[in-house]
Motif scaffolding. Sequence first.
Motif, PDB file in Angstrom:
ATOM      1  N   LEU A 145       0.848  -1.185   0.000  1.00 30.31           N
ATOM      2  CA  LEU A 145       0.000   0.000   0.000  1.00 30.31           C
ATOM      3  C   LEU A 145       0.889   1.242   0.000  1.00 30.31           C
ATOM      4  N   LEU A 146       0.450   2.301  -0.674  1.00 30.69           N
ATOM      5  CA  LEU A 146       1.124   3.595  -0.541  1.00 30.69           C
ATOM      6  C   LEU A 146       1.032   4.033   0.913  1.00 30.69           C
ATOM      7  N   ALA A 147       2.150   4.481   1.496  1.00 32.44           N
ATOM      8  CA  ALA A 147       2.113   4.811   2.922  1.00 32.44           C
ATOM      9  C   ALA A 147       3.197   5.819   3.290  1.00 32.44           C
ATOM     10  N   GLY A 148       3.207   6.944   2.611  1.00 38.57           N
ATOM     11  CA  GLY A 148       4.186   7.984   2.902  1.00 38.57           C
ATOM     12  C   GLY A 148       4.769   8.526   1.617  1.00 38.57           C
ATOM     13  N   ASN A 149       5.288   9.743   1.680  1.00 38.33           N
ATOM     14  CA  ASN A 149       5.934  10.320   0.507  1.00 38.33           C
ATOM     15  C   ASN A 149       6.859  11.453   0.952  1.00 38.33           C
ATOM     16  N   THR A 150       8.090  11.381   0.532  1.00 41.02           N
ATOM     17  CA  THR A 150       9.075  12.416   0.863  1.00 41.02           C
ATOM     18  C   THR A 150       9.238  13.423  -0.267  1.00 41.02           C
ATOM     19  N   GLY A 151       8.399  13.312  -1.307  1.00 40.58           N
ATOM     20  CA  GLY A 151       8.494  14.245  -2.416  1.00 40.58           C
ATOM     21  C   GLY A 151       9.704  13.967  -3.296  1.00 40.58           C
ATOM     22  N   ALA A 152      10.028  14.941  -4.125  1.00 41.65           N
ATOM     23  CA  ALA A 152      11.169  14.791  -5.038  1.00 41.65           C
ATOM     24  C   ALA A 152      12.477  14.822  -4.255  1.00 41.65           C
ATOM     25  N   SER A 153      13.454  14.086  -4.751  1.00 41.36           N
ATOM     26  CA  SER A 153      14.782  14.077  -4.133  1.00 41.36           C
ATOM     27  C   SER A 153      15.691  15.096  -4.807  1.00 41.36           C
ATOM     28  N   THR A 154      16.829  15.324  -4.175  1.00 36.11           N
ATOM     29  CA  THR A 154      17.875  16.110  -4.818  1.00 36.11           C
ATOM     30  C   THR A 154      18.640  15.202  -5.779  1.00 36.11           C
ATOM     31  N   GLY A 155      19.569  15.769  -6.494  1.00 33.37           N
ATOM     32  CA  GLY A 155      20.395  14.971  -7.397  1.00 33.37           C
ATOM     33  C   GLY A 155      21.547  14.272  -6.712  1.00 33.37           C
ATOM     34  N   GLY A 156      21.755  14.572  -5.428  1.00 31.16           N
ATOM     35  CA  GLY A 156      22.813  13.906  -4.689  1.00 31.16           C
ATOM     36  C   GLY A 156      23.885  14.865  -4.197  1.00 31.16           C
ATOM     37  N   TRP A 157      24.693  14.375  -3.280  1.00 28.22           N
ATOM     38  CA  TRP A 157      25.790  15.121  -2.678  1.00 28.22           C
ATOM     39  C   TRP A 157      27.117  14.605  -3.218  1.00 28.22           C
ATOM     40  N   PHE A 158      27.973  15.524  -3.666  1.00 28.39           N
ATOM     41  CA  PHE A 158      29.218  15.149  -4.327  1.00 28.39           C
ATOM     42  C   PHE A 158      30.412  15.800  -3.622  1.00 28.39           C
ATOM     43  N   ARG A 159      31.462  15.018  -3.493  1.00 23.76           N
ATOM     44  CA  ARG A 159      32.677  15.551  -2.881  1.00 23.76           C
ATOM     45  C   ARG A 159      33.329  16.593  -3.785  1.00 23.76           C
ATOM     46  N   LYS A 160      33.189  16.419  -5.101  1.00 30.13           N
ATOM     47  CA  LYS A 160      33.755  17.350  -6.077  1.00 30.13           C
ATOM     48  C   LYS A 160      32.660  17.777  -7.053  1.00 30.13           C
TER      49      LYS A 160
END
Length: 348
Positions: A145-160
């Motif tokens: 069952l659908l049970a929560g939603n955090t919405g859209a994500s970021t593209g990620g965290w990069f060291r460089k």
Amino acid sequence: MTRITPTRRGVLSGLALIAMPSVVRAQTPLQWRCVTSWPRNLVGPGTTAARLVRRINAMSQGALEISLFAAGEVVPALQVFDAVSTATVEMGHSASLFWQGKMTAAPLFTTAPFGLSPTAHAGWIDHEGQALWDALYTPFNVKPLLAGNTGASTGGWFRKPMQSMADLAGLRMRVTGLGGEVMKRLGVVPVVIPPGETYQALERGVIDAAEVLAPVNDLPLGFHRVAPHLAYPGFNKPNGASELLIGAPLWRSLPEHLRVIIETAARAEHDIGLAEAARANAEALRQLLTEGARPMAWPADILERAALVAQDVLDAIANTGEANVRIVASYRAAQAKAGPWLRMQSIR
């Protein structure tokens, strides 16, 4: 004064005996365990899981008592599906993208790169996606069952910082779901790590980048302290749907009112979580920027190539079985229908 005849007395006694087991059953709650893929009280999915369990317990008025366990307390984060499937536990809270190794189309029920928005995804589930989802999990004895939603994500965290396609070659990145497959085809080395273990992997240099969820979820995990470059847009996860997993035989055995309670509580958490994410992500992003996060727009060549590769990934899924053909076709049809209206709403 009414006289009770022997015959009537026998009938009344019989009725009492019939009624007694029902009373006993009503007073004996079902006791379930719900395991999750999240650290306890992780902002977003962790708090959603806790709130969901509290709501079901309250609404059932003692008929169903669920105890919540965070990742690792009963089973590891990435074994939630197996625990429900094998009846080790009765219920789980996770995300379908983790089960890609079992079912190649499973991630679509969380998100797909360049795919459906959260509200469009919920509309797809309501229209025909739920039936496809049920059929996909049926061989594993699991009801989703659908049970929560955090919405859209970021593209990620990069060291460089990423400046071109060349910078992705050989990059070790914590990334899951179909977005992970897209990144792999762009030259990245995907690594699957539970959210709670990702900071340590970044800090030790085991990985070079990490994508988990959105600002409000990433902030307490501290990624920006070791990988400050925050990529956008999050084309890999435009949606963040969570799932409630229930053992299918248990689900079928529940009385209808308890099934309705669980369905209602699960959908409430989807909607509440999504609204909460919109507010909290805006606040968290402001804080991240003050603490040194550096927004990084994806270079045009990466975005253009990723969009093409995303369609190749869906094609590959559709080529792995009849059920997947139906799922991919249904998902694409929903996206095609939703697209014009979503574009008309955009003010950017």
